[in-house]
Design an enzyme around this catalytic site. Sequence first.
Site, short mmCIF file in Angstrom:
data_model
loop_
_atom_site.label_atom_id
_atom_site.label_comp_id
_atom_site.label_asym_id
_atom_site.label_seq_id
_atom_site.Cartn_x
_atom_site.Cartn_y
_atom_site.Cartn_z
N GLU A 1 0.83 -1.07 0.06
CA GLU A 1 -0.20 -0.03 0.00
C GLU A 1 0.87 1.41 -0.11
O GLU A 1 1.89 1.22 0.65
CB GLU A 1 -0.84 0.10 1.10
CG GLU A 1 -1.82 1.28 1.28
CD GLU A 1 -2.78 1.16 2.48
OE1 GLU A 1 -3.50 0.22 2.56
OE2 GLU A 1 -2.88 1.97 3.22
N GLN B 1 -7.10 -4.26 8.99
CA GLN B 1 -6.20 -3.13 9.28
C GLN B 1 -5.03 -3.81 9.99
O GLN B 1 -4.96 -4.89 10.25
CB GLN B 1 -7.17 -2.63 10.68
CG GLN B 1 -6.86 -1.53 11.51
CD GLN B 1 -6.38 -0.35 10.70
OE1 GLN B 1 -5.22 -0.15 9.98
NE2 GLN B 1 -7.19 0.58 10.82
P1 FAD Z 1 -17.44 0.11 7.55
O1 FAD Z 1 -17.36 -1.40 6.82
O2 FAD Z 1 -18.88 0.96 6.96
O3 FAD Z 1 -17.84 0.04 9.02
C1 FAD Z 1 -17.57 1.10 9.85
C2 FAD Z 1 -18.36 0.86 11.08
O4 FAD Z 1 -19.80 0.86 11.11
C3 FAD Z 1 -17.88 -0.44 11.81
O5 FAD Z 1 -17.81 -0.15 13.36
C4 FAD Z 1 -19.24 -1.42 11.30
O6 FAD Z 1 -19.07 -2.45 12.32
C5 FAD Z 1 -20.23 -0.36 11.47
N1 FAD Z 1 -21.33 -1.05 10.45
C6 FAD Z 1 -21.07 -1.46 9.29
N2 FAD Z 1 -22.12 -1.50 8.45
C7 FAD Z 1 -23.18 -1.37 9.55
C8 FAD Z 1 -24.57 -1.28 9.57
N3 FAD Z 1 -25.48 -1.78 8.55
N4 FAD Z 1 -25.25 -1.19 10.69
C9 FAD Z 1 -24.82 -0.87 11.81
N5 FAD Z 1 -23.30 -0.53 11.75
C10 FAD Z 1 -22.46 -0.83 10.75
N6 FAD Z 1 -9.52 5.48 5.18
C11 FAD Z 1 -9.16 6.55 4.19
O7 FAD Z 1 -9.73 7.58 4.52
N7 FAD Z 1 -8.58 6.33 3.08
C12 FAD Z 1 -7.94 5.26 3.04
O8 FAD Z 1 -7.27 5.04 1.80
C13 FAD Z 1 -8.30 4.11 3.64
N8 FAD Z 1 -7.45 2.71 3.65
C14 FAD Z 1 -8.00 1.73 4.26
C15 FAD Z 1 -7.14 0.59 3.99
C16 FAD Z 1 -7.56 -0.32 4.97
C17 FAD Z 1 -7.07 -2.03 4.33
C18 FAD Z 1 -8.48 -0.40 5.91
C19 FAD Z 1 -8.56 -1.35 7.00
C20 FAD Z 1 -8.83 1.04 6.09
C21 FAD Z 1 -8.64 2.02 5.42
N9 FAD Z 1 -9.01 3.19 5.88
C22 FAD Z 1 -8.91 4.30 5.03
C23 FAD Z 1 -9.68 3.52 7.02
C24 FAD Z 1 -11.45 3.26 7.05
O9 FAD Z 1 -11.56 4.49 6.28
C25 FAD Z 1 -11.71 3.56 8.49
O10 FAD Z 1 -11.27 2.29 9.34
C26 FAD Z 1 -13.34 3.81 8.67
O11 FAD Z 1 -13.50 4.21 10.02
C27 FAD Z 1 -14.06 2.67 8.25
O12 FAD Z 1 -14.06 2.16 6.93
P2 FAD Z 1 -14.97 0.90 6.82
O13 FAD Z 1 -15.00 0.81 5.02
O14 FAD Z 1 -14.30 -0.39 7.35
O15 FAD Z 1 -16.50 0.97 7.12
#
Ligand code: FAD
Length: 287
Positions: free
Chosen positions: A17, A176
């Site tokens: 990455e 993560q």
């Molecule tokens: P989601 O999957 O939407 O989850 C977020 C939260 O909501 C979790 O607590 C989950 O349990 C909860 N949730 C999900 N669906 C529901 C539902 N239907 N009802 C209730 N709760 C729900 N951030 C950046 O800004 N730029 C990047 O390039 C970036 N790269 C990343 C790369 C990786 C490999 C990882 C793991 C993270 C990265 N992040 C990045 C960070 C990420 O944006 C944050 O961790 C963010 O807080 C969560 O993103 P997510 O897509 O996992 O969210």
Amino acid sequence: MKLSEKFTGQKCILSFEVFPPKKSANADTIYTTLAGLKKLSPAFISVTYGAGGTSGDNITGKIASHIKHDLGIDSAAHLTCVSNTKEDIDIILGDLKANGIDNILALRGDTNPERPPKNDFHYASELIEYIKSKDDSFGISAGCYPECHPECDSIDADIDNLKRKVDAGAEHLMSQLFFDNEHFYGFLEKARAKGINVPIEAGIMPVVNKNQIERMVSMCGASLPSKFSRMMARYESDPDSLREAGIAYAIDQIIDLISSGVDGIHLYTMNNTYVAGKISDTVNGLL
Ligand code: FAD
């Protein structure tokens, strides 16, 4: 090529990455970094969105395009949705398509005071559904959290939410960062038990300076095992030794993960070719 197609047979893959240069930095440094990373033959390179660099000018797409077309390495563009409207996402998808990008890491993102939420998307699963409805040709990856996402009450609930992303169309997951492999193994067992059968890569960040670790841990909530804390305490005032110890720690983690049969290692390179090179040189023959 879709990233999910890279997981064939028993071989573990090693992917990288990188993040786009900050606005104040020399934009060309990323191209030098990528030329260095190319020599290490990663399975693919993903490019962050917003987090470390800019987002409005689709620099992520431009860099992902350079990786694919100029360097001949498969790439993925990260894309976050919470601060974007559907119209914003349409523009970015059109741009990624025009740049010939095959893969998107679809994320919710974190709310940023400078870019308040737009309320078109609340979770990454909604972004995945939206992308699929607009253009089913992209390979879709999603993020996962071995120690539970910081906003979720329990790992079981978080894995239920992860399953929503897979059911919506995520074909590959990247985790993560974590410093204790036991967290990853426990998470993997639960995810598989819930019927999540897509490839899951373990996210490894080599720790090479003290400020970096303090910032990352406060952002992502990764726990620090005592052997990691001892290493930090021993070398914190000796940057060169801390970097070498951090590389050794990451290699130790990776060898244990490969030995346990994980699908892949996603290395958070922090754009550091020296560190990525030391790790690749050791583990490439062991995958
Ligand atoms: P989601 O999957 O939407 O989850 C977020 C939260 O909501 C979790 O607590 C989950 O349990 C909860 N949730 C999900 N669906 C529901 C539902 N239907 N009802 C209730 N709760 C729900 N951030 C950046 O800004 N730029 C990047 O390039 C970036 N790269 C990343 C790369 C990786 C490999 C990882 C793991 C993270 C990265 N992040 C990045 C960070 C990420 O944006 C944050 O961790 C963010 O807080 C969560 O993103 P997510 O897509 O996992 O969210």
